[in-house]
Structure formats: C-alpha cells, structure tokens
Design a protein around this motif. Structure first.
Motif, PDB file in Angstrom:
ATOM      1  N   MET A 126       0.822  -1.212   0.000  1.00 36.04           N
ATOM      2  CA  MET A 126       0.000   0.000   0.000  1.00 36.04           C
ATOM      3  C   MET A 126       0.860   1.266   0.000  1.00 36.04           C
ATOM      4  SD  MET A 126      -3.049  -1.401   2.475  1.00 36.04           S
ATOM      5  CE  MET A 126      -3.652   0.109   3.124  1.00 36.04           C
ATOM      6  N   THR A 127       2.004   1.203   0.692  1.00 36.08           N
ATOM      7  CA  THR A 127       2.912   2.365   0.737  1.00 36.08           C
ATOM      8  C   THR A 127       3.479   2.639  -0.655  1.00 36.08           C
ATOM      9  OG1 THR A 127       3.466   1.823   3.017  1.00 36.08           O
ATOM     10  CG2 THR A 127       4.966   3.308   1.885  1.00 36.08           C
ATOM     11  N   GLU A 128       3.855   1.573  -1.362  1.00 37.43           N
ATOM     12  CA  GLU A 128       4.386   1.735  -2.729  1.00 37.43           C
ATOM     13  C   GLU A 128       3.326   2.325  -3.653  1.00 37.43           C
ATOM     14  OE1 GLU A 128       5.760  -2.158  -3.827  1.00 37.43           O
ATOM     15  OE2 GLU A 128       7.400  -2.105  -2.364  1.00 37.43           O
ATOM     16  N   VAL A 129       2.112   1.818  -3.539  1.00 34.12           N
ATOM     17  CA  VAL A 129       1.003   2.306  -4.387  1.00 34.12           C
ATOM     18  C   VAL A 129       0.715   3.769  -4.063  1.00 34.12           C
ATOM     19  CG1 VAL A 129      -1.468   2.029  -4.836  1.00 34.12           C
ATOM     20  CG2 VAL A 129      -0.007   0.018  -4.704  1.00 34.12           C
ATOM     21  N   LEU A 130       0.799   4.120  -2.784  1.00 30.04           N
ATOM     22  CA  LEU A 130       0.572   5.511  -2.358  1.00 30.04           C
ATOM     23  C   LEU A 130       1.626   6.427  -2.976  1.00 30.04           C
ATOM     24  CD1 LEU A 130      -1.143   7.300  -0.364  1.00 30.04           C
ATOM     25  CD2 LEU A 130       0.673   6.908   1.302  1.00 30.04           C
ATOM     26  N   GLU A 131       2.884   5.973  -2.953  1.00 31.40           N
ATOM     27  CA  GLU A 131       3.973   6.773  -3.532  1.00 31.40           C
ATOM     28  C   GLU A 131       3.779   6.981  -5.034  1.00 31.40           C
ATOM     29  OE1 GLU A 131       7.437   4.613  -2.304  1.00 31.40           O
ATOM     30  OE2 GLU A 131       7.323   5.383  -0.244  1.00 31.40           O
ATOM     31  N   ASN A 132       3.206   5.968  -5.695  1.00 27.32           N
ATOM     32  CA  ASN A 132       2.946   6.069  -7.142  1.00 27.32           C
ATOM     33  C   ASN A 132       1.656   6.830  -7.454  1.00 27.32           C
ATOM     34  OD1 ASN A 132       5.241   4.572  -7.702  1.00 27.32           O
ATOM     35  ND2 ASN A 132       4.142   2.626  -7.621  1.00 27.32           N
TER      36      ASN A 132
END
Length: 201
Positions: free
Chosen positions: A157-163
């Motif tokens: 979820m953190t990676e998706v948020l950053e993207n």
C-alpha cells in the motif's frame, strides 16, 4: 478512613500531612503490588490530578475518606482486548470509507482520512505488541500469519501511495485490507484466551 479495593485498612489518614504521603505509604506497604489504580475517591468524589503532584497540595485535614480501587495487570489487559475489538471495527469502517472516497475522486479527503487510518493502525499494532511482550503470550501460527500478511500489505500500500495510483489503493483497501482486518478478531480472541491462562497462574 482509607479503603483499598473494598477493604478498610488500619491506616489513619490523620497521621499524614497530605494525600501524596498517603499514596506513598499505601505503595510502600505493598497494597498495590502488581496492580493498576483505576479509581481514586476523596470524600466520595472522583479524584484525578489536574497538574503533576497535585496530591501534595491536598492536606489530610480536608479528607474524611479515601477510597482506592485497583485492578490486576491481567484484568486491565483483558479490558484492553475488548477495546481492540472496537478498534478493528473502526479500521474496517475507515478502510471502506477511504476506498469509496478514492473511487469518487475525492483524493484530498481520502488522503487525509487514510493518514488517520494509518495512525489508528499503528496504535493498534503497538497495543497488540505490548500485550504480547508484557504477558509472554505464546507463539501462535495464526498470529504470526496475520502479522506477516498485514505487514506485507502495508508495504504494498505504501508503494502504491507513492505512485499515486488511487484506484489501485482503493482496490487494495477493499479487497485485501478489509478481509485482513477481519482476521484480527480471531487473533484478539487468541490473546484473550492466553490472558485467561495467565490469570490462572
């Protein structure tokens, strides 16, 4: 008169200058060993300090009765686990709401609420971790699996948020986060069972 957990003590309130001294004596005598004070009543009125060491300023000449109510650490921990059930429901409701806001393209509000959700989750995990550490709760495969899955999901979820892929984040919240949150209910019941075992010792 000084009453501790419903039992009248032979301590004379007038032999102390202030409330702080009474508390110190009660602690020194071991009345509250391995216990947590939950309520204090002075002259039948609930008392809690408004500022640090306020009890020093309360003279015993003003006190007719003092009642101290405590609970064992295990009893307090059991009460906390009941609160954890409520927190699980809050996390589920929050996850659902954030997903809906992202789908409605209300990104600013969704991100604000998502931040609140992360804070709640951090506190929740902290409480679960503390219970485990303090009460030497035994290893459970279910517990380990839920924690591992939850951690993996957060990384994703953190990676998706950053993207800034809001739709994918909404999908993760709805289809993975919500089922994952539900699994915590079983973990909490395992912790409650372990606490019952600890209480019997």
């Amino acid at each position: 008169m000084i009453v501790i957990d419903g039992t009248k003590t032979d301590l004379d309130i007038r032999s102390f200058e202030n409330l702080e001294q009474v508390f110190d004596k009660v602690m020194a005598d071991g009345h509250l060993d391995d216990r947590i004070v939950t309520d204090v009543k002075v002259n039948n009125e609930p008392f809690s300090e408004i500022y640090p060491n306020q009890s020093e300023d309360i003279e015993t000449s003003e006190i007719d009765s003092l009642e101290i109510v405590s609970a064992s650490a295990v009893e307090m921990a059991s009460a906390i686990t009941l609160e954890l059930y409520k927190v699980v429901n809050i996390m589920a409701g929050g996850g659902k709401q954030v997903a809906e806001l992202f789908r409605q393209a209300d990104d600013a509000e969704a991100l604000e609420l998502y931040q609140d959700l992360l804070d709640v989750i951090r506190d929740f995990l902290g409480m679960v971790g503390n219970l485990r550490d303090h009460f030497s709760i035994k290893q459970h495969d279910d517990f380990e699996k839920v924690v591992e899955d939850f951690s993996g999901l957060f990384t994703e979820m953190t990676e998706v948020l950053e993207n800034e892929d809001w739709i994918l984040l909404a999908d993760l919240l709805e289809y993975e986060f919500l089922p994952s949150v539900e699994k915590w209910k079983n973990v909490i019941s395992i912790i409650r069972e372990d606490l019952r075992e600890v209480a019997k010792r």
